[in-house]
Scaffold this motif. Structure first.
Motif, PDB file in Angstrom:
ATOM      1  N   LYS A 175       0.821  -1.211   0.000  1.00 40.02           N
ATOM      2  CA  LYS A 175       0.000   0.000   0.000  1.00 40.02           C
ATOM      3  C   LYS A 175       0.862   1.271   0.000  1.00 40.02           C
ATOM      4  O   LYS A 175       0.378   2.351   0.287  1.00 40.02           O
ATOM      5  N   GLY A 176       2.133   1.140  -0.331  1.00 35.95           N
ATOM      6  CA  GLY A 176       3.002   2.309  -0.346  1.00 35.95           C
ATOM      7  C   GLY A 176       3.486   2.658   1.045  1.00 35.95           C
ATOM      8  O   GLY A 176       3.652   1.801   1.896  1.00 35.95           O
ATOM      9  N   GLY A 177       3.707   3.941   1.303  1.00 38.84           N
ATOM     10  CA  GLY A 177       4.229   4.376   2.596  1.00 38.84           C
ATOM     11  C   GLY A 177       5.722   4.596   2.541  1.00 38.84           C
ATOM     12  O   GLY A 177       6.364   4.417   1.497  1.00 38.84           O
ATOM     13  N   ASN A 178       6.290   4.990   3.660  1.00 37.49           N
ATOM     14  CA  ASN A 178       7.728   5.253   3.760  1.00 37.49           C
ATOM     15  C   ASN A 178       8.468   3.930   3.864  1.00 37.49           C
ATOM     16  O   ASN A 178       8.795   3.466   4.955  1.00 37.49           O
ATOM     17  N   LEU A 179       8.701   3.300   2.726  1.00 35.99           N
ATOM     18  CA  LEU A 179       9.241   1.945   2.695  1.00 35.99           C
ATOM     19  C   LEU A 179      10.725   1.930   3.023  1.00 35.99           C
ATOM     20  O   LEU A 179      11.490   2.782   2.579  1.00 35.99           O
ATOM     21  N   LYS A 180      11.132   0.936   3.783  1.00 35.43           N
ATOM     22  CA  LYS A 180      12.541   0.716   4.099  1.00 35.43           C
ATOM     23  C   LYS A 180      13.016  -0.474   3.274  1.00 35.43           C
ATOM     24  O   LYS A 180      12.564  -1.602   3.458  1.00 35.43           O
ATOM     25  N   THR A 181      13.919  -0.201   2.343  1.00 36.51           N
ATOM     26  CA  THR A 181      14.305  -1.189   1.331  1.00 36.51           C
ATOM     27  C   THR A 181      14.674  -2.535   1.931  1.00 36.51           C
ATOM     28  O   THR A 181      14.201  -3.583   1.474  1.00 36.51           O
ATOM     29  N   TRP A 182      15.502  -2.516   2.966  1.00 32.93           N
ATOM     30  CA  TRP A 182      16.027  -3.792   3.453  1.00 32.93           C
ATOM     31  C   TRP A 182      15.136  -4.463   4.482  1.00 32.93           C
ATOM     32  O   TRP A 182      15.478  -5.490   5.047  1.00 32.93           O
ATOM     33  N   ASP A 183      13.943  -3.873   4.711  1.00 29.11           N
ATOM     34  CA  ASP A 183      12.890  -4.618   5.397  1.00 29.11           C
ATOM     35  C   ASP A 183      12.089  -5.438   4.386  1.00 29.11           C
ATOM     36  O   ASP A 183      11.337  -6.326   4.761  1.00 29.11           O
ATOM     37  N   ILE A 184      12.261  -5.119   3.094  1.00 24.83           N
ATOM     38  CA  ILE A 184      11.429  -5.706   2.048  1.00 24.83           C
ATOM     39  C   ILE A 184      12.216  -6.645   1.138  1.00 24.83           C
ATOM     40  O   ILE A 184      11.734  -7.705   0.765  1.00 24.83           O
ATOM     41  N   LEU A 185      13.450  -6.250   0.790  1.00 25.26           N
ATOM     42  CA  LEU A 185      14.256  -7.042  -0.137  1.00 25.26           C
ATOM     43  C   LEU A 185      15.312  -7.853   0.601  1.00 25.26           C
ATOM     44  O   LEU A 185      15.713  -7.529   1.710  1.00 25.26           O
ATOM     45  N   VAL A 186      15.769  -8.897  -0.076  1.00 27.41           N
ATOM     46  CA  VAL A 186      16.839  -9.736   0.462  1.00 27.41           C
ATOM     47  C   VAL A 186      17.800 -10.071  -0.669  1.00 27.41           C
ATOM     48  O   VAL A 186      17.392 -10.178  -1.837  1.00 27.41           O
ATOM     49  N   ASP A 187      19.056 -10.207  -0.334  1.00 26.65           N
ATOM     50  CA  ASP A 187      20.079 -10.604  -1.306  1.00 26.65           C
ATOM     51  C   ASP A 187      20.075 -12.127  -1.406  1.00 26.65           C
ATOM     52  O   ASP A 187      20.456 -12.824  -0.462  1.00 26.65           O
ATOM     53  N   LYS A 188      19.647 -12.626  -2.550  1.00 29.44           N
ATOM     54  CA  LYS A 188      19.570 -14.071  -2.754  1.00 29.44           C
ATOM     55  C   LYS A 188      20.924 -14.685  -3.106  1.00 29.44           C
ATOM     56  O   LYS A 188      21.063 -15.911  -3.152  1.00 29.44           O
ATOM     57  N   HIS A 189      21.929 -13.838  -3.358  1.00 29.53           N
ATOM     58  CA  HIS A 189      23.241 -14.343  -3.754  1.00 29.53           C
ATOM     59  C   HIS A 189      24.357 -13.629  -2.987  1.00 29.53           C
ATOM     60  O   HIS A 189      25.254 -13.024  -3.581  1.00 29.53           O
ATOM     61  N   PRO A 190      24.313 -13.666  -1.649  1.00 23.68           N
ATOM     62  CA  PRO A 190      25.337 -12.968  -0.863  1.00 23.68           C
ATOM     63  C   PRO A 190      26.730 -13.524  -1.147  1.00 23.68           C
ATOM     64  O   PRO A 190      26.910 -14.730  -1.339  1.00 23.68           O
ATOM     65  N   GLY A 191      27.686 -12.612  -1.224  1.00 24.07           N
ATOM     66  CA  GLY A 191      29.065 -13.027  -1.473  1.00 24.07           C
ATOM     67  C   GLY A 191      29.405 -13.171  -2.945  1.00 24.07           C
ATOM     68  O   GLY A 191      30.579 -13.246  -3.309  1.00 24.07           O
ATOM     69  N   GLU A 192      28.393 -13.210  -3.809  1.00 29.74           N
ATOM     70  CA  GLU A 192      28.628 -13.346  -5.247  1.00 29.74           C
ATOM     71  C   GLU A 192      28.947 -11.975  -5.841  1.00 29.74           C
ATOM     72  O   GLU A 192      28.485 -10.944  -5.349  1.00 29.74           O
ATOM     73  N   PRO A 193      29.729 -11.906  -6.918  1.00 34.29           N
ATOM     74  CA  PRO A 193      30.010 -10.620  -7.568  1.00 34.29           C
ATOM     75  C   PRO A 193      28.772 -10.069  -8.265  1.00 34.29           C
ATOM     76  O   PRO A 193      27.762 -10.768  -8.410  1.00 34.29           O
ATOM     77  N   HIS A 194      28.871  -8.830  -8.690  1.00 32.41           N
ATOM     78  CA  HIS A 194      27.792  -8.162  -9.415  1.00 32.41           C
ATOM     79  C   HIS A 194      27.703  -8.763 -10.812  1.00 32.41           C
ATOM     80  O   HIS A 194      28.602  -8.570 -11.642  1.00 32.41           O
ATOM     81  N   LYS A 195      26.641  -9.513 -11.081  1.00 32.27           N
ATOM     82  CA  LYS A 195      26.505 -10.187 -12.369  1.00 32.27           C
ATOM     83  C   LYS A 195      25.054 -10.596 -12.585  1.00 32.27           C
ATOM     84  O   LYS A 195      24.218 -10.489 -11.672  1.00 32.27           O
ATOM     85  N   ALA A 196      24.739 -11.038 -13.795  1.00 36.17           N
ATOM     86  CA  ALA A 196      23.405 -11.570 -14.096  1.00 36.17           C
ATOM     87  C   ALA A 196      23.351 -13.024 -13.651  1.00 36.17           C
ATOM     88  O   ALA A 196      24.231 -13.822 -13.986  1.00 36.17           O
ATOM     89  N   PHE A 197      22.327 -13.375 -12.904  1.00 39.06           N
ATOM     90  CA  PHE A 197      22.227 -14.724 -12.359  1.00 39.06           C
ATOM     91  C   PHE A 197      21.312 -15.634 -13.176  1.00 39.06           C
ATOM     92  O   PHE A 197      21.283 -16.839 -12.952  1.00 39.06           O
ATOM     93  N   LYS A 198      20.572 -15.053 -14.123  1.00 40.80           N
ATOM     94  CA  LYS A 198      19.676 -15.851 -14.950  1.00 40.80           C
ATOM     95  C   LYS A 198      19.702 -15.311 -16.373  1.00 40.80           C
ATOM     96  O   LYS A 198      19.985 -14.127 -16.596  1.00 40.80           O
ATOM     97  N   PRO A 199      19.372 -16.134 -17.353  1.00 39.60           N
ATOM     98  CA  PRO A 199      19.216 -15.626 -18.724  1.00 39.60           C
ATOM     99  C   PRO A 199      18.122 -14.566 -18.770  1.00 39.60           C
ATOM    100  O   PRO A 199      17.097 -14.690 -18.088  1.00 39.60           O
ATOM    101  N   GLY A 200      18.335 -13.538 -19.570  1.00 37.33           N
ATOM    102  CA  GLY A 200      17.344 -12.481 -19.692  1.00 37.33           C
ATOM    103  C   GLY A 200      17.526 -11.354 -18.702  1.00 37.33           C
ATOM    104  O   GLY A 200      16.781 -10.364 -18.728  1.00 37.33           O
TER     105      GLY A 200
END
Length: 551
Positions: A175-200
């Protein structure tokens, strides 16, 4: 001996309560720190004194936004903390805060611009932009509340690394609001370099491209993002480190100075453009505010902000709703790659569509090479304020906030500026009808739609001719047409591309400046059509010559 048991019980309860209060008092003192001596802060922070003393915020103590001040005063090497959460401003400016992160349910999550449905399809986008990262995902914008989160999950940005903790259903429930990014998102590939993890997917994000989404990192970023000693982050930083340091979208202090309460801008590339050059739209604007640039770097590196004598929404909204370069690219002089170490990767042209091509030619910069024609091209961001400059409304003195942030009244009857930055369609009475009082809401909506559908009709036309030009270049090259003609056609591709891409990237351009849009797109079509005719003739001449020679 008789005992008053009820009275004794009251004494016991009171004693326990007093004991608990005594135990709790240190914690309470931490939650509500005592005010510090502002003069002691002024002693080192002279520019802050100039802003704060005598301002509308003069009674706001440093502890309202900063922590660890006692430790800092005892040892200057211990840096104080700074609360970048917009909620800190919301404690006093409740109406503005509550509306700033309002959700617009009409703006759907991840609605691709290339999606062939609704009034504004862009079916040619992927072909016209290939192989740029935006062909992985180029979604329509949503409310400000989602600016950081939507960027982090875009297929082109972080390779699919970041995902919602509660799954994709979150996007339907949110519903919007003052969202805090890291309350919502998670890093599914911690420790991995910056790269594409899937085709597309792509991993095209870099530190500069986050600067308009948030300024959480403002105190750790040197002017222009230069990689200098003392600055935690720079243009060349690991983008994952910068991303994980960002929580909040569109901080209040991007437009409002927290010490003086005056209007300001903080985007370094905008400040650089309007202070080191004289050819920008700002310099030609008779309504423009007077700016004063201040050096605030006390951490061993340069930081700058620009305060203004009045609100100038072309500058303030133009920190983000503007064309800027925030990517590596191609050096036109050497044909070599331009890396994030180069200041051209943090650059505001701040010119109109007619001067954009010359500007990037002078800068000797292109974003990418087209996958079919081979032309070296540019990718626009969102040149909304450049489009608005010199329009009928802008010449009349109308500003962005007049249509997108109108004044309204709360339940108590107090007038305030609503900070839900949305389409005037949601504010017809407060915006359009405040000037056009001979209209009603249906008439206003009708006029808006007339402009919109004419504009998108022109968009479809120029897309056709640009697509046709790309196909002709491919056909001519395969046939073996002279290299000089191919080079000329690639230059025509570049010029036509400007007069399509500028308008495809802009938001609301059909209303902001339809006359300029139509003239520009017609101009681009004319370039494409003339070049197509030239290529057709070149191919016909080549076929005739081969036929005559018997080859």
């Amino acid at each position: 001996m008789k005992y008053n048991l009820m009275g004794l019980w009251r004494h016991v309860v009171l004693a326990c309560a007093l004991g608990l209060l005594a135990l709790a008092s240190p914690a309470m003192a931490q939650q509500k720190p005592r005010n510090v001596n502002v003069s002691q802060c002024y002693a080192c922070h002279q520019p802050i004194q100039e802003f704060h003393a005598g301002s509308a915020h003069k009674s706001v103590n440093c502890v309202s936004c900063h922590g660890k001040l006692n430790e800092h005063n005892a040892n200057a090497s211990v840096r104080p903390t700074t609360d970048v959460n917009p909620a800190a401003c919301g404690t006093c400016h409740k109406n503005q805060f509550d509306t700033a992160y309002q959700m617009n349910p009409k703006k759907k999550a991840r609605h691709e611009k290339a999606h062939n449905a609704g009034p504004t399809p862009d079916p040619a986008f992927t072909k016209l932009m290939m192989p740029h990262g935006f062909t992985k995902e180029h979604a329509e914008p949503r409310s400000h509340a989602f600016m950081v989160i939507d960027q982090y999950i875009a297929d082109r940005a972080f390779g699919g690394r970041f995902q919602p903790k509660d799954g994709w259903r979150w996007y339907a429930d949110q519903k919007g609001g003052n969202l805090k990014t890291w309350d919502i998102l998670v890093d599914k590939h911690p420790g991995e370099p910056h790269k594409a993890f899937k085709p597309g997917y792509a991993a095209a994000a870099n530190p500069v491209c986050m600067s308009c989404k948030s300024q959480d990192h403002i105190l750790d970023w040197a002017y222009m993002g230069d990689p200098v000693p003392g600055a935690t982050f720079s243009r060349t930083s690991n983008v994952l480190d910068v991303a994980k340091a960002v929580n909040y979208a569109v901080n209040c202090f991007m437009c409002h100075d927290p010490h003086s309460a005056k209007p300001r801008v903080v985007r370094d590339a905008l400040i650089d453009a309007i202070t080191t050059r004289t050819d920008t739209l700002f310099h030609k604007d008779p309504h423009a505010a007077k700016i004063q640039v201040k050096e605030l770097g006390l951490r061993g590196f340069t930081r700058k902000i620009a305060t203004m004598d009045k609100y100038d929404m072309n500058l303030q909204c133009g920190q983000c709703h503007v064309e800027y370069n925030c990517n590596p690219g191609i050096d036109m002089a050497t044909n070599e790659g331009v890396t994030m170490a180069d200041r051209r990767t943090n650059h505001f042209p701040y010119v109109d569509v007619w001067n954009l091509g010359k500007h990037y030619n002078d800068l000797k910069f292109r974003d990418f090479r087209h996958g079919i024609s081979g032309a070296r091209l540019w990718k626009a961001q969102h040149p909304d304020v450049e489009v608005f400059y010199n329009s009928k409304h802008q010449i009349a003195g109308v500003q962005c906030n007049d249509c997108h942030m109108p004044k309204t009244k709360d339940k108590a009857g107090k007038t305030y500026t609503k900070h839900w930055v949305t389409s005037p369609r949601n504010y017809i009475k407060e915006t359009c009808l405040s000037c056009h009082n001979d209209w009603n809401e249906k008439q206003a909506e009708y006029i808006i739609d007339v402009k919109k559908y004419r504009y998108y009709g022109k968009m479809r036309h120029i897309e056709f001719w640009l697509s046709r030009l790309i196909d002709k270049i491919e056909e001519a090259r395969n046939l073996g047409v002279d290299a000089a003609l191919i080079a000329e056609s690639q230059e025509a591709h570049w010029e036509t591309h400007i007069h399509w891409e500028w308008w495809g990237a802009a938001n609301g351009a059909y209303f902001h400046n339809q006359d300029q849009a139509v003239d520009s797109m017609n101009f681009g079509m004319d370039i494409a059509q003339k070049m197509i005719a030239k290529l057709d003739k070149g191919m016909a001449d080549l076929r005739a010559a081969r036929l005559a020679s018997g080859k």
